[in-house]
Design a protein around this motif. Sequence first.
Motif, PDB file in Angstrom:
ATOM      1  N   ILE A  16       6.305  41.835 -97.613  1.00 12.20           N
ATOM      2  CA  ILE A  16       5.996  41.915 -96.186  1.00 12.20           C
ATOM      3  C   ILE A  16       5.415  40.593 -95.693  1.00 12.20           C
ATOM      4  O   ILE A  16       5.820  40.063 -94.652  1.00 12.20           O
ATOM      5  N   THR A  17       4.473  40.055 -96.456  1.00 15.05           N
ATOM      6  CA  THR A  17       3.883  38.764 -96.084  1.00 15.05           C
ATOM      7  C   THR A  17       4.943  37.673 -96.044  1.00 15.05           C
ATOM      8  O   THR A  17       4.996  36.865 -95.100  1.00 15.05           O
ATOM      9  N   ALA A  18       5.803  37.661 -97.044  1.00 19.96           N
ATOM     10  CA  ALA A  18       6.858  36.651 -97.115  1.00 19.96           C
ATOM     11  C   ALA A  18       7.834  36.791 -95.949  1.00 19.96           C
ATOM     12  O   ALA A  18       8.258  35.785 -95.351  1.00 19.96           O
ATOM     13  N   ALA A  19       8.216  38.028 -95.627  1.00 23.11           N
ATOM     14  CA  ALA A  19       9.172  38.264 -94.545  1.00 23.11           C
ATOM     15  C   ALA A  19       8.598  37.817 -93.202  1.00 23.11           C
ATOM     16  O   ALA A  19       9.303  37.215 -92.375  1.00 23.11           O
ATOM     17  N   LYS A  20       7.318  38.087 -92.984  1.00 23.33           N
ATOM     18  CA  LYS A  20       6.689  37.678 -91.733  1.00 23.33           C
ATOM     19  C   LYS A  20       6.591  36.155 -91.625  1.00 23.33           C
ATOM     20  O   LYS A  20       6.794  35.580 -90.548  1.00 23.33           O
ATOM     21  N   LYS A  21       6.276  35.508 -92.745  1.00 22.92           N
ATOM     22  CA  LYS A  21       6.203  34.043 -92.718  1.00 22.92           C
ATOM     23  C   LYS A  21       7.587  33.437 -92.463  1.00 22.92           C
ATOM     24  O   LYS A  21       7.736  32.511 -91.651  1.00 22.92           O
ATOM     25  N   HIS A  27      11.459  32.402 -85.705  1.00 28.28           N
ATOM     26  CA  HIS A  27      11.070  32.628 -84.311  1.00 28.28           C
ATOM     27  C   HIS A  27      10.756  31.311 -83.591  1.00 28.28           C
ATOM     28  O   HIS A  27      11.005  31.178 -82.380  1.00 28.28           O
ATOM     29  N   GLU A  28      10.233  30.335 -84.325  1.00 26.19           N
ATOM     30  CA  GLU A  28       9.928  29.026 -83.729  1.00 26.19           C
ATOM     31  C   GLU A  28      11.183  28.356 -83.167  1.00 26.19           C
ATOM     32  O   GLU A  28      11.113  27.595 -82.191  1.00 26.19           O
ATOM     33  N   TYR A  29      12.317  28.618 -83.790  1.00 25.64           N
ATOM     34  CA  TYR A  29      13.564  27.967 -83.390  1.00 25.64           C
ATOM     35  C   TYR A  29      14.456  28.861 -82.525  1.00 25.64           C
ATOM     36  O   TYR A  29      15.529  28.415 -82.085  1.00 25.64           O
ATOM     37  N   ALA A  30      14.052  30.085 -82.288  1.00 31.35           N
ATOM     38  CA  ALA A  30      14.871  31.014 -81.508  1.00 31.35           C
ATOM     39  C   ALA A  30      15.076  30.479 -80.097  1.00 31.35           C
ATOM     40  O   ALA A  30      14.136  30.011 -79.451  1.00 31.35           O
ATOM     41  N   GLY A  31      16.313  30.527 -79.641  1.00 30.02           N
ATOM     42  CA  GLY A  31      16.615  30.052 -78.301  1.00 30.02           C
ATOM     43  C   GLY A  31      16.823  28.556 -78.206  1.00 30.02           C
ATOM     44  O   GLY A  31      17.123  28.039 -77.122  1.00 30.02           O
ATOM     45  N   LYS A  32      16.666  27.846 -79.312  1.00 24.93           N
ATOM     46  CA  LYS A  32      16.853  26.402 -79.316  1.00 24.93           C
ATOM     47  C   LYS A  32      18.194  26.062 -79.981  1.00 24.93           C
ATOM     48  O   LYS A  32      18.685  26.799 -80.829  1.00 24.93           O
ATOM     49  N   LYS A  33      18.741  24.937 -79.598  1.00 26.82           N
ATOM     50  CA  LYS A  33      19.971  24.485 -80.234  1.00 26.82           C
ATOM     51  C   LYS A  33      19.647  23.933 -81.623  1.00 26.82           C
ATOM     52  O   LYS A  33      18.731  23.130 -81.781  1.00 26.82           O
ATOM     53  N   GLY A 111      20.289  40.132 -83.367  1.00 23.82           N
ATOM     54  CA  GLY A 111      21.099  40.560 -84.502  1.00 23.82           C
ATOM     55  C   GLY A 111      20.781  39.852 -85.801  1.00 23.82           C
ATOM     56  O   GLY A 111      21.481  40.029 -86.795  1.00 23.82           O
ATOM     57  N   TYR A 112      19.701  39.067 -85.834  1.00 25.46           N
ATOM     58  CA  TYR A 112      19.336  38.353 -87.052  1.00 25.46           C
ATOM     59  C   TYR A 112      17.983  38.837 -87.555  1.00 25.46           C
ATOM     60  O   TYR A 112      17.130  39.279 -86.782  1.00 25.46           O
ATOM     61  N   ALA A 113      17.801  38.795 -88.866  1.00 24.35           N
ATOM     62  CA  ALA A 113      16.579  39.335 -89.469  1.00 24.35           C
ATOM     63  C   ALA A 113      16.373  38.763 -90.858  1.00 24.35           C
ATOM     64  O   ALA A 113      17.305  38.244 -91.490  1.00 24.35           O
ATOM     65  N   ASP A 132      12.464  41.731 -88.073  1.00 23.20           N
ATOM     66  CA  ASP A 132      13.239  41.230 -86.944  1.00 23.20           C
ATOM     67  C   ASP A 132      12.370  40.244 -86.170  1.00 23.20           C
ATOM     68  O   ASP A 132      11.431  40.650 -85.489  1.00 23.20           O
ATOM     69  N   PRO A 133      12.647  38.946 -86.265  1.00 22.92           N
ATOM     70  CA  PRO A 133      11.792  37.960 -85.602  1.00 22.92           C
ATOM     71  C   PRO A 133      11.796  38.070 -84.086  1.00 22.92           C
ATOM     72  O   PRO A 133      10.846  37.641 -83.425  1.00 22.92           O
TER      73      PRO A 133
END
Length: 300
Positions: A16-21, A27-33, A111-113, A132-133
């Motif tokens: 769980i810790t690993a998945a969240k990290k 999530h930092e790159y979501a929406g960016k090219k 749709g990514y996780a 799911d980020p």
Amino acid sequence: MKLSSTQLSTLCQYAITAAKKGGGIIHEYAGKKVKVGKKIAADSLASQVVTAVDIKAQNSILETLAPTIREYQLALLSEESPDNNSRFLKDYFWCIDPMDGTLAFTEQTPGYAVSIALVAKSGEPQLGVVFDPLTQNLYHAVKDQGAFLNQHPWQPDLQLTNKNTFTLHIDRTFLQYKHFNLFVDELKTVLKKYNISKLNIQKHAGAVLNAIWVLEQAPGCYFKLPKATPGGGSLWDFAATACIFNEVGAVAKSFDDSLLDLNRKDSSFMNHRGVMYSSNQEIATLIRQFKSLARKNKSF
């Protein structure tokens, strides 16, 4: 060595810790090219795309799980690293997809996780974690300990009756299946017998969230037909969700109704038996009987 239920719970917390990290990095790159590369994989575009974000997420996950590999003598199989076949030697192995649904991520669509599982050498999933980020939803399960959504016990309504909508989750490649239209017609005909008037087709997610959404949007199904050529998803696409499905009483099996081959000896692909994920057994049985799918490894 057989892991106890307490040890499995401990390992699940690491996952769980690993998945969240890992999910935090994504999530930092979501929406960016992001620059999209290609790797050698199956023949579908979804299996070939890779980004630096996949690698960064994997590195973070492996760093978090490293102490468990040493302490519990675990093997490792992760999508963005070569398969060293240690999964055939150790009693258990981590099975990791640092970002399933990379194609959706590059298209800036849901749709990514992150998917992390612990699998026994026999191929039986012992625990599964999906993060799911985008929604920040965390799904996890430990064998014989139930399933959880955001740390709360989770038992979705999986019944076929008294519902108005059925959701079919598919990969985009299934749209090119030569019997696709016939299959849809057959499905609509069957659904009418259950007074289900609406069929939704969801085709943008990776395998992991396709499976999760089968549960969240029940009734529904997600399957991959057996085929002769390599592909059909990989072990890391299905290991975590298989554990979650087992714990909620849904169907996660091979298309032929055998157990999922989650430690396949000759490959990491799942094409040899296909995959059937459905919200209940009745749906799985109905789908397998459709004439449009009654082909032997020559469907595509």
